[in-house]
Design an enzyme around this catalytic site. Sequence first.
Site, PDB file in Angstrom:
ATOM      1  N   ASP A 112      -2.593  66.369  85.748  1.00 27.16           N
ATOM      2  CA  ASP A 112      -3.350  67.153  86.727  1.00 27.16           C
ATOM      3  C   ASP A 112      -2.606  67.145  88.064  1.00 27.16           C
ATOM      4  O   ASP A 112      -3.097  66.622  89.063  1.00 27.16           O
ATOM      5  CB  ASP A 112      -4.756  66.578  86.896  1.00 27.16           C
ATOM      6  CG  ASP A 112      -5.644  67.474  87.765  1.00 27.16           C
ATOM      7  OD1 ASP A 112      -5.315  68.665  87.940  1.00 27.16           O
ATOM      8  OD2 ASP A 112      -6.669  66.975  88.271  1.00 27.16           O
ATOM      9  N   LEU A 113      -1.431  67.744  88.074  1.00 26.26           N
ATOM     10  CA  LEU A 113      -0.607  67.744  89.284  1.00 26.26           C
ATOM     11  C   LEU A 113      -1.093  68.844  90.227  1.00 26.26           C
ATOM     12  O   LEU A 113      -0.548  69.940  90.285  1.00 26.26           O
ATOM     13  CB  LEU A 113       0.865  67.945  88.942  1.00 26.26           C
ATOM     14  CG  LEU A 113       1.835  67.761  90.121  1.00 26.26           C
ATOM     15  CD1 LEU A 113       1.708  66.374  90.719  1.00 26.26           C
ATOM     16  CD2 LEU A 113       3.256  68.030  89.684  1.00 26.26           C
TER      17      LEU A 113
END
Length: 257
Positions: free
Chosen positions: A183-184
Site C-alpha cells: 500500500d505505497l
Amino acid sequence: MVAFDASEQLTPFEVRRAGGAAGTAGYGSILFDARLVQQAAAEWFDPGWWEGRAEPVAAGGRGAAWFVDGPFGAAVLRHYRRGGLAARFSRDAYAWRGADRTRSFAEFRLTRALHTLGLPVPRPLAACYWREGLRYRAAILVERLPGVTSFGTLAARQADAAPWESTGRLLARFHRAGLDHADLNADNILFDAFGKGALIDFDKSTLRIPATGWREANLARLRRSLLKLRGARDHGAVLRDFARLHRAYDAVWRQGT
C-alpha cells in the site's frame, strides 16, 4: 516468511466473553520485542483502555489507528481493517490459518527485518491477535516517529518544493532491499524537519527478488495516491513533479546503491 528472531517473546491470554459473561470466548497471543518491552499486556491493544490518552491518527489507518504513550514510549496502535468489498462482509475479522500467518505477526517480523537492514522504519514493539473459532482480529504497536509529516501533506502544501527527489531516492533504497510495499500511498511516506524520510505500514507487504513489474506497480500506486490528494493543484503539475521523483529513483537504481 521472515525468520524467527531471538529477541521475540510470546505472551498468551484468554479472550473473555462480551458483557462480562462467564467463560472464555477464545484466546490470543502477543508477540513482542523483549529488548524494547519488558512484558506486554493485552489491554494495550484496546483503544478504550487508554481512555482519553489514545489520540486518533488523522491520516490513513482507516479510522483504526491511535497515538498512545505507555511504558514502551510513544507509539502508534493500529487495528487491522478490511477495505473495499471485503469490508461489507467483515470489517475486522480474518480467516485463521495459524499464528505465524496472522497479519499482525507477519507485519511485526517484516518491519523488524527492514529495521535490521538499516532501513528507515519505525521499530515494531508488539503485535497481537484475538482468535475466536475460525476467525481472528489483530493489532500492532509500532514506535512513533517524532516530528514527521506525510509526503501527501507536503506535496499538497509545498507543491513543487516538496521532497520529490528525496522520496524517489528513498523508495529506490527499499526496492533495492526487495520490499514490495502492498500500500505505497503518499501518507505512508514520512519526512521529519531535517528532510529524513521513512516508510510505514507494511501490512501484506513482502520481501522478494527485485523485479521491474512489482517495482513499477508500487510507483504507479503512489502516483494515483498523489493525484487523489492533489487538492487544487493541476493534474499535469502533479505528473511533472512525479516525473522528478521517478528520475531520482532511476538514478539511484542504476547506481545499485
